[in-house]
Motif scaffolding. Structure first.
Motif, PDB file in Angstrom:
ATOM      1  N   THR A  19       0.840  -1.197   0.000  1.00 36.10           N
ATOM      2  CA  THR A  19       0.000   0.000   0.000  1.00 36.10           C
ATOM      3  C   THR A  19       0.876   1.249   0.000  1.00 36.10           C
ATOM      4  O   THR A  19       1.807   1.366   0.796  1.00 36.10           O
ATOM      5  CB  THR A  19      -0.914   0.032   1.238  1.00 36.10           C
ATOM      6  N   ASN A  20       0.568   2.163  -0.896  1.00 36.02           N
ATOM      7  CA  ASN A  20       1.256   3.450  -0.959  1.00 36.02           C
ATOM      8  C   ASN A  20       0.560   4.407   0.005  1.00 36.02           C
ATOM      9  O   ASN A  20      -0.612   4.765  -0.175  1.00 36.02           O
ATOM     10  CB  ASN A  20       1.190   4.001  -2.388  1.00 36.02           C
ATOM     11  N   LEU A  21       1.268   4.833   1.053  1.00 35.39           N
ATOM     12  CA  LEU A  21       0.693   5.698   2.084  1.00 35.39           C
ATOM     13  C   LEU A  21       1.018   7.175   1.893  1.00 35.39           C
ATOM     14  O   LEU A  21       0.595   8.013   2.692  1.00 35.39           O
ATOM     15  CB  LEU A  21       1.188   5.273   3.473  1.00 35.39           C
ATOM     16  N   ARG A  22       1.736   7.506   0.827  1.00 34.53           N
ATOM     17  CA  ARG A  22       2.210   8.882   0.700  1.00 34.53           C
ATOM     18  C   ARG A  22       1.066   9.889   0.529  1.00 34.53           C
ATOM     19  O   ARG A  22       1.235  11.070   0.829  1.00 34.53           O
ATOM     20  CB  ARG A  22       3.200   8.984  -0.460  1.00 34.53           C
ATOM     21  N   HIS A  23      -0.066   9.409   0.051  1.00 37.29           N
ATOM     22  CA  HIS A  23      -1.223  10.303  -0.107  1.00 37.29           C
ATOM     23  C   HIS A  23      -2.433   9.759   0.641  1.00 37.29           C
ATOM     24  O   HIS A  23      -3.572   9.963   0.222  1.00 37.29           O
ATOM     25  CB  HIS A  23      -1.526  10.492  -1.589  1.00 37.29           C
ATOM     26  N   ALA A  24      -2.157   9.066   1.749  1.00 42.20           N
ATOM     27  CA  ALA A  24      -3.248   8.535   2.565  1.00 42.20           C
ATOM     28  C   ALA A  24      -4.087   9.686   3.122  1.00 42.20           C
ATOM     29  O   ALA A  24      -3.578  10.793   3.347  1.00 42.20           O
ATOM     30  CB  ALA A  24      -2.685   7.695   3.708  1.00 42.20           C
ATOM     31  N   PRO A  25      -5.365   9.458   3.342  1.00 39.91           N
ATOM     32  CA  PRO A  25      -6.219  10.517   3.904  1.00 39.91           C
ATOM     33  C   PRO A  25      -5.662  11.012   5.232  1.00 39.91           C
ATOM     34  O   PRO A  25      -5.320  10.227   6.116  1.00 39.91           O
ATOM     35  CB  PRO A  25      -7.571   9.810   4.085  1.00 39.91           C
ATOM     36  N   GLN A  26      -5.554  12.316   5.364  1.00 34.92           N
ATOM     37  CA  GLN A  26      -4.968  12.912   6.565  1.00 34.92           C
ATOM     38  C   GLN A  26      -5.752  12.505   7.813  1.00 34.92           C
ATOM     39  O   GLN A  26      -6.964  12.676   7.889  1.00 34.92           O
ATOM     40  CB  GLN A  26      -4.964  14.439   6.444  1.00 34.92           C
ATOM     41  N   GLY A  27      -5.040  11.928   8.790  1.00 34.38           N
ATOM     42  CA  GLY A  27      -5.647  11.592  10.070  1.00 34.38           C
ATOM     43  C   GLY A  27      -6.491  10.336  10.085  1.00 34.38           C
ATOM     44  O   GLY A  27      -7.024   9.968  11.132  1.00 34.38           O
ATOM     45  N   ALA A  28      -6.606   9.643   8.953  1.00 35.63           N
ATOM     46  CA  ALA A  28      -7.486   8.470   8.902  1.00 35.63           C
ATOM     47  C   ALA A  28      -6.859   7.234   9.523  1.00 35.63           C
ATOM     48  O   ALA A  28      -7.563   6.343   9.990  1.00 35.63           O
ATOM     49  CB  ALA A  28      -7.872   8.178   7.452  1.00 35.63           C
ATOM     50  N   LEU A  29      -5.532   7.171   9.528  1.00 37.95           N
ATOM     51  CA  LEU A  29      -4.816   6.014  10.060  1.00 37.95           C
ATOM     52  C   LEU A  29      -3.896   6.491  11.167  1.00 37.95           C
ATOM     53  O   LEU A  29      -3.004   7.315  10.930  1.00 37.95           O
ATOM     54  CB  LEU A  29      -3.998   5.333   8.957  1.00 37.95           C
ATOM     55  N   ASP A  30      -4.076   5.967  12.373  1.00 37.70           N
ATOM     56  CA  ASP A  30      -3.289   6.484  13.488  1.00 37.70           C
ATOM     57  C   ASP A  30      -2.607   5.402  14.309  1.00 37.70           C
ATOM     58  O   ASP A  30      -2.129   5.667  15.404  1.00 37.70           O
ATOM     59  CB  ASP A  30      -4.150   7.352  14.409  1.00 37.70           C
ATOM     60  N   ARG A  31      -2.535   4.169  13.777  1.00 35.70           N
ATOM     61  CA  ARG A  31      -1.866   3.114  14.549  1.00 35.70           C
ATOM     62  C   ARG A  31      -1.458   1.957  13.645  1.00 35.70           C
ATOM     63  O   ARG A  31      -1.985   1.784  12.549  1.00 35.70           O
ATOM     64  CB  ARG A  31      -2.754   2.622  15.694  1.00 35.70           C
ATOM     65  N   ILE A  32      -0.507   1.166  14.155  1.00 34.52           N
ATOM     66  CA  ILE A  32      -0.016  -0.015  13.456  1.00 34.52           C
ATOM     67  C   ILE A  32       0.433  -1.024  14.497  1.00 34.52           C
ATOM     68  O   ILE A  32       0.863  -0.661  15.597  1.00 34.52           O
ATOM     69  CB  ILE A  32       1.155   0.349  12.510  1.00 34.52           C
ATOM     70  N   ARG A  33       0.301  -2.302  14.179  1.00 39.18           N
ATOM     71  CA  ARG A  33       0.745  -3.332  15.107  1.00 39.18           C
ATOM     72  C   ARG A  33       2.253  -3.238  15.338  1.00 39.18           C
ATOM     73  O   ARG A  33       3.027  -2.945  14.425  1.00 39.18           O
ATOM     74  CB  ARG A  33       0.404  -4.725  14.563  1.00 39.18           C
ATOM     75  N   SER A  34       2.662  -3.523  16.576  1.00 39.13           N
ATOM     76  CA  SER A  34       4.073  -3.571  16.930  1.00 39.13           C
ATOM     77  C   SER A  34       4.247  -4.639  17.986  1.00 39.13           C
ATOM     78  O   SER A  34       3.688  -4.522  19.082  1.00 39.13           O
ATOM     79  CB  SER A  34       4.547  -2.217  17.460  1.00 39.13           C
ATOM     80  N   GLN A  35       5.013  -5.675  17.655  1.00 43.76           N
ATOM     81  CA  GLN A  35       5.065  -6.871  18.498  1.00 43.76           C
ATOM     82  C   GLN A  35       3.632  -7.371  18.718  1.00 43.76           C
ATOM     83  O   GLN A  35       2.914  -7.528  17.755  1.00 43.76           O
ATOM     84  CB  GLN A  35       5.820  -6.573  19.792  1.00 43.76           C
ATOM     85  N   SER A  36       3.194  -7.577  19.964  1.00 43.98           N
ATOM     86  CA  SER A  36       1.846  -8.093  20.188  1.00 43.98           C
ATOM     87  C   SER A  36       0.853  -6.996  20.555  1.00 43.98           C
ATOM     88  O   SER A  36      -0.269  -7.280  20.973  1.00 43.98           O
ATOM     89  CB  SER A  36       1.868  -9.151  21.299  1.00 43.98           C
ATOM     90  N   ALA A  37       1.252  -5.729  20.393  1.00 45.28           N
ATOM     91  CA  ALA A  37       0.375  -4.604  20.703  1.00 45.28           C
ATOM     92  C   ALA A  37       0.239  -3.725  19.467  1.00 45.28           C
ATOM     93  O   ALA A  37       0.600  -4.119  18.358  1.00 45.28           O
ATOM     94  CB  ALA A  37       0.941  -3.816  21.877  1.00 45.28           C
ATOM     95  N   SER A  38      -0.313  -2.543  19.657  1.00 49.61           N
ATOM     96  CA  SER A  38      -0.365  -1.535  18.602  1.00 49.61           C
ATOM     97  C   SER A  38       0.223  -0.248  19.145  1.00 49.61           C
ATOM     98  O   SER A  38       0.131   0.029  20.342  1.00 49.61           O
ATOM     99  CB  SER A  38      -1.804  -1.286  18.142  1.00 49.61           C
ATOM    100  N   VAL A  39       0.840   0.532  18.268  1.00 48.88           N
ATOM    101  CA  VAL A  39       1.377   1.823  18.681  1.00 48.88           C
ATOM    102  C   VAL A  39       0.660   2.924  17.915  1.00 48.88           C
ATOM    103  O   VAL A  39       0.347   2.782  16.730  1.00 48.88           O
ATOM    104  CB  VAL A  39       2.898   1.918  18.446  1.00 48.88           C
TER     105      VAL A  39
END
Length: 428
Positions: free
Chosen positions: A375-395
């Motif tokens: 997925t190309n995120l360079r033009h992702a909707p502003q503020g629509a995505l605010d987290r991603i998995r990291s180890q067994s949690a999300s940041v």
């Protein structure tokens, strides 16, 4: 933005990849060109350590960047000092048995499978890559890999200063281990006098190195001086992190203290870039939280300014970051255990469904949850995505600002080894 509109956006900005076979054709990765542009440094992350699929994705991406985009250097979240020796082996020096004698951490993906695959790639491909490390020695757990070559250099240029190195090694040998998770608790059990003596020896050496650079260079050459000084700086940064991690484990850590290690890694990458051939392009492999451009925060408190933050400031649009994540129901997790060889154990951790607002949830909603995707995120909707998995949690982090793209796998298979020369995992 509603979940439906975000899913629609993902369907128009996500490409399905053909799979994970490192030796498969590369045409499906062509959309990556738009994400990386003309960047001189492209970082490829991992959302968790010890995941087989992330190794395979990195192998495919490295091939694409080397074969089709002219990248010639692979930098890794791996010790600067150990990387110099490993590069020679990866380029064909010695034989298989020599790998067992090489030191270095497997924590960040430089595992037995990656090591052997890289050597085969370099020996058979028309596009071999040079390997460099950017981190402190052995996952921050040891000083000897940096101090021994430093001592060898001082034998030639300043024998009178050898005593400082010998004192530092004598103290460090009393507590170091295979990672900072082992070393930091042992360091805490030293007396304050020994802790201070270690720091004082390394600091005095660095100040002397800086002041006597013209003399040292006249007795060697600029390159040997630069390498030796980088060894010394690795040891001094590792020493700082012993105390920082001990404080973190005790719940007393200073906000942003982990930035010291990330700053060293960023400066190491710049060090290698400045000394590479003109126009050289570097692939950088490290954990997502090291390559992201945005600060790493937990509970609203700054944990670190990551390496990617510094590189973005240094290189501007010449730095691009590609996160790796997954939509699986479980993932490898590290649990602190000072009695274990690595300072932690690794176990499969069950996960809840991806959280709303995460890149993983958006991919599932868009119908890509069972696919390997880019997925190309360079033009992702502003503020629509605010987290991603990291180890067994999300940041929490604003994804558009943190990363330029993301590759997602539907599975996350645990593959744990503590030595470079261990048995490679089965890719079947």
């Amino acid at each position: 933005m509603s979940a439906d509109l975000l899913a629609t956006w993902f369907r128009t900005h996500t490409s399905i990849l053909t799979g994970l076979d490192p030796d498969a054709p590369l045409d499906d990765l062509e959309p990556l060109r738009e994400i990386i542009g003309d960047a001189r440094v492209v970082a490829v992350g991992e959302g968790a350590h010890f995941v087989r699929e992330f190794t395979q994705v990195r192998q495919r991406v490295l091939r694409f960047l080397a074969e089709r985009c002219g990248f010639t250097v692979l930098a890794f979240e791996f010790g600067f000092s150990e990387g110099l020796a490993l590069d020679e082996w990866l380029r064909g020096d010695g034989d298989e048995a020599d790998l067992a004698a090489l030191s270095g951490t497997t924590n960040a993906g430089m595992n037995p499978d990656m090591v052997r695959w890289l050597r085969r790639h370099n020996l058979t491909s028309a596009h071999p890559v040079r390997f460099v490390g950017v981190d402190t020695p052995v996952a921050g757990g040891q000083l000897r890999p940096a101090l021994e070559p430093l001592a060898g250099y001082l034998l030639d240029v300043d024998r009178e200063a050898l005593g400082q190195v010998e004192r530092a090694m004598a103290i460090a040998d009393r507590f170091t281990g295979r990672s900072v998770a082992v070393a930091a608790p042992r360091w805490a059990r030293l007396g304050a006098g020994e802790q201070d003596a270690l720091t004082a020896s390394l600091t005095r050496l660095l100040l002397r190195f800086r002041a006597l650079e013209p003399l040292y260079v006249s007795r060697s050459d600029q390159h040997r001086y630069d390498v030796a000084r980088r060894h010394l700086e690795a040891a001094l940064h590792a020493d700082y992190m012993f105390g920082a991690i001990r404080a973190l484990f005790a719940g007393e850590g200073l906000p942003g203290d982990a930035s010291v290690r990330d700053h060293y890694m960023a400066r190491s990458l710049r060090w290698h870039l400045d000394r590479a051939e003109p126009g050289a392009r570097i692939v950088l492999a490290a954990h997502n939280q090291h390559i992201q451009k945005t600060p790493v925060c937990y509970g609203g408190e700054l944990a670190a300014l990551p390496m990617g933050h510094y590189l973005s400031r240094m290189l501007g649009d010449g730095y691009r970051a590609l996160a790796l994540t997954h939509t699986a129901g479980s993932v490898a997790e590290m649990h602190l255990d000072e009695k274990s060889e690595a300072g932690f154990t690794v176990a499969e951790e069950q996960l809840a469904a991806p959280e709303p607002g995460s890149v993983e949830a958006a991919l599932v909603d868009a119908g890509f949850g069972t696919a390997v995707s880019l997925t190309n995120l360079r033009h992702a909707p502003q503020g629509a995505l605010d987290r991603i998995r990291s180890q067994s949690a999300s940041v929490l982090t604003p994804m558009r600002e943190a990363f330029d793209g993301v590759i997602t796998t539907p599975t996350a298979t645990t593959s744990f080894s503590t030595s470079l020369g261990g048995a490679p995992f089965d890719q079947s």
